[in-house]
Design a protein around this motif. Sequence first.
Motif, PDB file in Angstrom:
ATOM      1  N   PHE A 123     -15.285 -30.585  27.327  1.00  0.00           N
ATOM      2  CA  PHE A 123     -15.520 -30.692  25.891  1.00  0.00           C
ATOM      3  C   PHE A 123     -14.288 -31.203  25.154  1.00  0.00           C
ATOM      4  O   PHE A 123     -14.357 -32.167  24.383  1.00  0.00           O
ATOM      5  CB  PHE A 123     -15.949 -29.338  25.317  1.00  0.00           C
ATOM      6  N   GLY A 124     -13.129 -30.568  25.385  1.00  0.00           N
ATOM      7  CA  GLY A 124     -11.916 -30.988  24.698  1.00  0.00           C
ATOM      8  C   GLY A 124     -11.544 -32.417  25.000  1.00  0.00           C
ATOM      9  O   GLY A 124     -11.133 -33.169  24.106  1.00  0.00           O
ATOM     10  N   GLU A 125     -11.717 -32.824  26.249  1.00  0.00           N
ATOM     11  CA  GLU A 125     -11.368 -34.190  26.627  1.00  0.00           C
ATOM     12  C   GLU A 125     -12.309 -35.204  25.981  1.00  0.00           C
ATOM     13  O   GLU A 125     -11.880 -36.254  25.502  1.00  0.00           O
ATOM     14  CB  GLU A 125     -11.403 -34.336  28.146  1.00  0.00           C
ATOM     15  N   GLN A 126     -13.607 -34.885  25.955  1.00  0.00           N
ATOM     16  CA  GLN A 126     -14.581 -35.793  25.352  1.00  0.00           C
ATOM     17  C   GLN A 126     -14.264 -36.025  23.875  1.00  0.00           C
ATOM     18  O   GLN A 126     -14.280 -37.162  23.395  1.00  0.00           O
ATOM     19  CB  GLN A 126     -15.991 -35.210  25.499  1.00  0.00           C
ATOM     20  N   VAL A 127     -13.968 -34.948  23.159  1.00  0.00           N
ATOM     21  CA  VAL A 127     -13.717 -35.080  21.731  1.00  0.00           C
ATOM     22  C   VAL A 127     -12.340 -35.700  21.491  1.00  0.00           C
ATOM     23  O   VAL A 127     -12.150 -36.486  20.557  1.00  0.00           O
ATOM     24  CB  VAL A 127     -13.845 -33.719  21.028  1.00  0.00           C
ATOM     25  N   ALA A 128     -11.363 -35.368  22.330  1.00  0.00           N
ATOM     26  CA  ALA A 128     -10.041 -35.980  22.209  1.00  0.00           C
ATOM     27  C   ALA A 128     -10.129 -37.491  22.384  1.00  0.00           C
ATOM     28  O   ALA A 128      -9.434 -38.253  21.700  1.00  0.00           O
ATOM     29  CB  ALA A 128      -9.085 -35.376  23.222  1.00  0.00           C
ATOM     30  N   ASN A 129     -10.987 -37.932  23.283  1.00  0.00           N
ATOM     31  CA  ASN A 129     -11.176 -39.374  23.471  1.00  0.00           C
ATOM     32  C   ASN A 129     -11.761 -40.017  22.221  1.00  0.00           C
ATOM     33  O   ASN A 129     -11.420 -41.156  21.877  1.00  0.00           O
ATOM     34  CB  ASN A 129     -12.080 -39.631  24.672  1.00  0.00           C
ATOM     35  N   LEU A 130     -12.657 -39.301  21.534  1.00  0.00           N
ATOM     36  CA  LEU A 130     -13.196 -39.805  20.275  1.00  0.00           C
ATOM     37  C   LEU A 130     -12.077 -39.965  19.257  1.00  0.00           C
ATOM     38  O   LEU A 130     -11.947 -41.001  18.599  1.00  0.00           O
ATOM     39  CB  LEU A 130     -14.274 -38.856  19.746  1.00  0.00           C
ATOM     40  N   PHE A 131     -11.234 -38.929  19.138  1.00  0.00           N
ATOM     41  CA  PHE A 131     -10.135 -38.972  18.171  1.00  0.00           C
ATOM     42  C   PHE A 131      -9.108 -40.034  18.538  1.00  0.00           C
ATOM     43  O   PHE A 131      -8.460 -40.610  17.667  1.00  0.00           O
ATOM     44  CB  PHE A 131      -9.465 -37.603  18.085  1.00  0.00           C
ATOM     45  N   SER A 132      -8.928 -40.290  19.837  1.00  0.00           N
ATOM     46  CA  SER A 132      -7.888 -41.210  20.280  1.00  0.00           C
ATOM     47  C   SER A 132      -8.227 -42.660  19.976  1.00  0.00           C
ATOM     48  O   SER A 132      -7.401 -43.546  20.186  1.00  0.00           O
ATOM     49  CB  SER A 132      -7.650 -41.048  21.783  1.00  0.00           C
ATOM     50  N   ARG A 133      -9.437 -42.919  19.483  1.00  0.00           N
ATOM     51  CA  ARG A 133      -9.761 -44.278  19.056  1.00  0.00           C
ATOM     52  C   ARG A 133      -8.873 -44.704  17.904  1.00  0.00           C
ATOM     53  O   ARG A 133      -8.674 -45.888  17.653  1.00  0.00           O
ATOM     54  CB  ARG A 133     -11.232 -44.361  18.633  1.00  0.00           C
TER      55      ARG A 133
ATOM     56  N   SER B 294      -2.440 -33.630  25.030  1.00  0.00           N
ATOM     57  CA  SER B 294      -2.710 -32.281  25.546  1.00  0.00           C
ATOM     58  C   SER B 294      -2.816 -31.274  24.408  1.00  0.00           C
ATOM     59  O   SER B 294      -3.623 -30.344  24.457  1.00  0.00           O
ATOM     60  CB  SER B 294      -1.620 -31.857  26.531  1.00  0.00           C
ATOM     61  N   LEU B 295      -2.012 -31.441  23.359  1.00  0.00           N
ATOM     62  CA  LEU B 295      -2.091 -30.552  22.194  1.00  0.00           C
ATOM     63  C   LEU B 295      -3.404 -30.758  21.462  1.00  0.00           C
ATOM     64  O   LEU B 295      -4.034 -29.804  20.996  1.00  0.00           O
ATOM     65  CB  LEU B 295      -0.910 -30.813  21.261  1.00  0.00           C
ATOM     66  N   LEU B 296      -3.834 -32.012  21.372  1.00  0.00           N
ATOM     67  CA  LEU B 296      -5.108 -32.303  20.723  1.00  0.00           C
ATOM     68  C   LEU B 296      -6.269 -31.701  21.496  1.00  0.00           C
ATOM     69  O   LEU B 296      -7.190 -31.123  20.910  1.00  0.00           O
ATOM     70  CB  LEU B 296      -5.285 -33.819  20.598  1.00  0.00           C
ATOM     71  N   LYS B 297      -6.241 -31.790  22.828  1.00  0.00           N
ATOM     72  CA  LYS B 297      -7.295 -31.202  23.645  1.00  0.00           C
ATOM     73  C   LYS B 297      -7.358 -29.689  23.444  1.00  0.00           C
ATOM     74  O   LYS B 297      -8.436 -29.094  23.436  1.00  0.00           O
ATOM     75  CB  LYS B 297      -7.054 -31.521  25.117  1.00  0.00           C
ATOM     76  N   GLN B 298      -6.191 -29.050  23.281  1.00  0.00           N
ATOM     77  CA  GLN B 298      -6.161 -27.604  23.057  1.00  0.00           C
ATOM     78  C   GLN B 298      -6.891 -27.238  21.770  1.00  0.00           C
ATOM     79  O   GLN B 298      -7.681 -26.296  21.724  1.00  0.00           O
ATOM     80  CB  GLN B 298      -4.715 -27.117  22.988  1.00  0.00           C
ATOM     81  N   LEU B 299      -6.660 -28.006  20.708  1.00  0.00           N
ATOM     82  CA  LEU B 299      -7.343 -27.750  19.443  1.00  0.00           C
ATOM     83  C   LEU B 299      -8.842 -27.933  19.586  1.00  0.00           C
ATOM     84  O   LEU B 299      -9.638 -27.082  19.169  1.00  0.00           O
ATOM     85  CB  LEU B 299      -6.814 -28.702  18.373  1.00  0.00           C
TER      86      LEU B 299
END
Length: 311
Positions: free
Chosen positions: A195-205, A213-218
Motif C-alpha cells: 500500500f505505502g509503495e503504491q501510493v508513494a509511487n503516485l506521489f513521486s510523479r 522511505s519516509l514518504l512510504k512510512q507516512l
Amino acid sequence: MSSLSTPFQHFLSNPIAKPPCRMHNANMYGFFAEIELAKSQRYIDSTLNVGVKGNIRFKILGEFALITFTDIEKIASMTPPFDQHGWMQQTDIIIWLPVAKVENEDISYLYWYPAFICVNNIYAFINGRETWGYNKYLCDYIMPECVTELSNFSLSLECFDHFSPESKLQMYELFTITINSQGHENDFFSVLDDFGEQVANLFSRKHLGIDLSLLKQLLSGFVNPQMDQILFKQFSDGSSDSAVYQSVMHSPSMIKKIHRFKFLKPEFTLHLNKLDSFPLVVMFGLKLGSQALHLPFYVQMDFDQLAATKI
C-alpha cells in the motif's frame, strides 16, 4: 493562551467523554484527488502555522489529498466511567492533507491533517471538536453498504450555496463520487503490504524533495501500524475577535487489526459543486465540476483513537 492547569469539568448533561476510544469494524473507502500546492499551503498557513511558534512550520506534501468515507460500526470510550455509558455508530467523510513538519528548514516528521471532516451524529461532532480539535460539521451522506456491491458516494451539508442577505440555510450537495465501471469481487486484488509503495509511487510523479522511505512510512500509516494525525484546535472569545485557546495537536490512530484490505478495480470520478460555505476549490484546489480519482481502496479495521497532545 489559557493555562492547561484548570481541571475540565465533566458536569452532568455534558456529553464530553474521555479518550482514548476504540473503533470496531471501521469500513473505509479512500480516493486520492489532485490538489493545488499554493491553495493548500495557504489553508495550512491560516490554521496549523498560526498555532506554532519559533522555528517550526508545516508545509503541504505533494499534490494529492485523500478523500475517505468511513462507516464505523461501533465506537466507545475506553476510559472509566465513560466506558460504561454506551456506544455509537459513526460515519465520517474526511479530506486529508499530507503535511510535513519543518524545523530549521529540515523535515522532521510527517502527518495526516484532517482539514475538512463531516460526521453523522451529534456526539461525534461535539467530542471531536471539544476534545481533539477536529473541524467537524454535521452531514447527510450516501455510501455503499458493502464493498462487494459498490455504488456512488455523496456528501450534503446544511449551508449557504451563495452568500447574500437573502440566502437561507438549507441542505445542499457538496460533492459526489461516481463509479465509472462496475467491478466484481474477483476483479479486486489485495496488496496490503504494497500500500505505502503504491501510493508513494503516485506521489513521486511530482518532485517532492523528500526521502522515499519516509514518504512510504507516512502513506503506510493508514493501514499499519499507526496513522499520525495533526489538528488545529482553537476556541474563540465571546466576540470571535480573539482566541482564548489555540494550539496544534497530535493524535495517533493506533491500528489494532486489519480485517480486510483491497485496492478497488473500478474507476471513480469526483464531481464538486460550488457552495460558498465550503469553497473546496479555494481551500485545497480541488477542481469544480469533475476530476479523476486515483488508487481507490477499501480497508476494514479496528483502531484506537488516542488522546491529543500539544505539539
